[in-house]
Scaffold this active site. Structure first.
Site, PDB file in Angstrom:
ATOM      1  N   ASP A   1       0.090 -81.350  32.295  1.00  0.00           N
ATOM      2  CA  ASP A   1       0.887 -80.023  32.561  1.00  0.00           C
ATOM      3  C   ASP A   1       1.333 -80.113  33.970  1.00  0.00           C
ATOM      4  OD1 ASP A   1      -1.223 -79.998  34.366  1.00  0.00           O
ATOM      5  OD2 ASP A   1      -2.156 -77.966  33.790  1.00  0.00           O
ATOM      6  N   SER A   2       1.465 -81.376  34.704  1.00  0.00           N
ATOM      7  CA  SER A   2       2.388 -81.364  35.764  1.00  0.00           C
ATOM      8  C   SER A   2       3.750 -81.323  35.396  1.00  0.00           C
ATOM      9  CB  SER A   2       2.157 -82.649  36.703  1.00  0.00           C
ATOM     10  OG  SER A   2       2.146 -83.814  35.542  1.00  0.00           O
TER      11      SER A   2
ATOM     12  N   LYS B   1      -6.906 -83.511  27.523  1.00  0.00           N
ATOM     13  CA  LYS B   1      -7.548 -83.257  28.792  1.00  0.00           C
ATOM     14  C   LYS B   1      -7.994 -82.131  29.121  1.00  0.00           C
ATOM     15  CE  LYS B   1      -5.390 -84.295  32.874  1.00  0.00           C
ATOM     16  NZ  LYS B   1      -5.627 -82.979  33.699  1.00  0.00           N
TER      17      LYS B   1
ATOM     18  N   ASP C   1      -2.632 -82.707  27.972  1.00  0.00           N
ATOM     19  CA  ASP C   1      -3.247 -81.939  28.752  1.00  0.00           C
ATOM     20  C   ASP C   1      -3.327 -80.297  28.127  1.00  0.00           C
ATOM     21  OD1 ASP C   1      -4.545 -81.872  31.385  1.00  0.00           O
ATOM     22  OD2 ASP C   1      -2.332 -81.919  32.179  1.00  0.00           O
TER      23      ASP C   1
ATOM     24  N   GLU D   1      -9.420 -79.606  32.698  1.00  0.00           N
ATOM     25  CA  GLU D   1      -9.864 -79.577  33.993  1.00  0.00           C
ATOM     26  C   GLU D   1     -11.308 -78.825  34.003  1.00  0.00           C
ATOM     27  OE1 GLU D   1      -7.039 -78.043  36.877  1.00  0.00           O
ATOM     28  OE2 GLU D   1      -5.469 -79.472  35.912  1.00  0.00           O
TER      29      GLU D   1
ATOM     30  N   GLU E   1      -9.684 -86.763  40.770  1.00  0.00           N
ATOM     31  CA  GLU E   1      -8.332 -86.555  41.490  1.00  0.00           C
ATOM     32  C   GLU E   1      -8.667 -86.240  42.860  1.00  0.00           C
ATOM     33  OE1 GLU E   1      -5.478 -84.087  39.916  1.00  0.00           O
ATOM     34  OE2 GLU E   1      -4.246 -84.041  41.864  1.00  0.00           O
TER      35      GLU E   1
HETATM   36  O1  KIV Z   1      -0.931 -82.800  34.900  1.00  0.00           O
HETATM   37  C1  KIV Z   1      -1.064 -83.989  35.277  1.00  0.00           C
HETATM   38  O2  KIV Z   1       0.005 -84.834  35.547  1.00  0.00           O
HETATM   39  C2  KIV Z   1      -2.484 -84.416  35.983  1.00  0.00           C
HETATM   40  C3  KIV Z   1      -2.617 -85.704  36.573  1.00  0.00           C
HETATM   41  C4  KIV Z   1      -2.193 -85.532  38.087  1.00  0.00           C
HETATM   42  C5  KIV Z   1      -3.973 -86.246  36.550  1.00  0.00           C
HETATM   43  O3  KIV Z   1      -3.547 -83.875  35.622  1.00  0.00           O
END
Ligand code: KIV
Length: 264
Positions: free
Chosen positions: A44-45, A113, A83, A115, A182
């Protein structure tokens, strides 16, 4: 050979390091796949790198599916993790299952993924029972920026280290197949990696993690606003792209493009 949960688990067992990069589009996914990178994270970056937001919070499930689907189409061998964006898995287990199911059915994700740590145990068990591999994410949690106030290194105090270790053990016991760590001291990354049989994938968590993940735009020099300490630039594509585009603009202006070879 396609990377799978089983091959990634075997890599940890055999002491082989796992490489992972973020990716958000088809053409780049093809390059990453051809380079033999084991895993992609459709992170989600993308809210920051692709959409220009100041953090990851505005990203939606719909957007993750669109980007995720494009990446999956570019991958033959690379394992694709999508994510789960902010508030797509926190409201209820049912809603989280539905959203994670969409990532698998509609985007073609190999895993999702999330968090968080021990608080996600019931959800992780349900997802794994449904056949959805889960990679939780501990340490610096970008989706909690509003409560944390700042992006900071975790695992500096004994209490934080104990919490990280117990969270890591809890998500492993719940069935997670891998774990992102992280921004924590390398020694903490080492202790967690040693305590688990599932692979740890570090970002800013030191050399002892079983693998490393980086944001593609940092590695290629495409996100130039800042370079995180944990990142290394392997190319200066931002600078090269600007130069190439300037050359193109000059050629169009001067009448040097298109040439006879570009004309019909
Ligand atoms: O969203 C993302 O790119 C991440 C990485 C920084 C692990 O969660």
């Amino acid at each position: 050979m396609k990377n799978t949960v089983a091959t990634l688990t075997a890599m940890k067992r055999n002491g082989e390091k796992i490489s992972q990069l973020t990716c958000y589009d088809y053409s780049t996914a093809k390059l990453i796949d051809a380079a033999g990178i084991n895993m992609i994270l459709v992170g989600d970056s993308l809210g920051m790198t692709m959409q220009g937001y100041k953090d990851t919070l505005p990203v939606t499930v719909e957007e993750m599916i669109v980007y995720g689907r494009s990446v999956v189409r570019g991958c033959k061998e690379t394992f694709v993790v999508v994510d789960m964006p902010f508030m797509s898995y926190q409201v209820s287990i049912e809603e989280a299952l539905r959203n994670a199911g969409r990532a698998v059915k509609e985007a073609g994700a190999n895993a999702v993924k999330l968090e968080g740590g021990a608080e996600l145990v019931p959800l992780i068990s349900r997802l794994v029972d449904c056949g959805i591999p889960v990679m939780p994410h501990l340490g610096l949690l970008p989706q909690r920026i509003q409560t944390a106030g700042t992006y900071r290194i975790t695992g500096r105090t004994d209490a934080e280290v104990e919490k990280l270790l117990s969270d890591a053990r809890a998500v492993e016991a719940a069935g997670a197949f891998a774990l992102v760590l992280e921004c924590m001291p390398a020694e903490v990354g080492r202790r967690i990696s040693k305590a688990l049989t599932i692979p740890t994938i570090g970002i800013g968590s030191g050399i002892h993690c079983d693998g490393q993940v980086q944001v593609l735009y940092d590695v290629l020099g495409l996100f130039e606003e800042f370079t995180p300490k944990h990142s290394r630039r392997y190319a200066e594509l931002g600078r090269l792209t600007r130069e190439a585009l300037k050359n193109y603009a000059d050629d169009v202006r001067n009448g040097a493009f298109p040439g006879p070879e570009n004309s019909f």
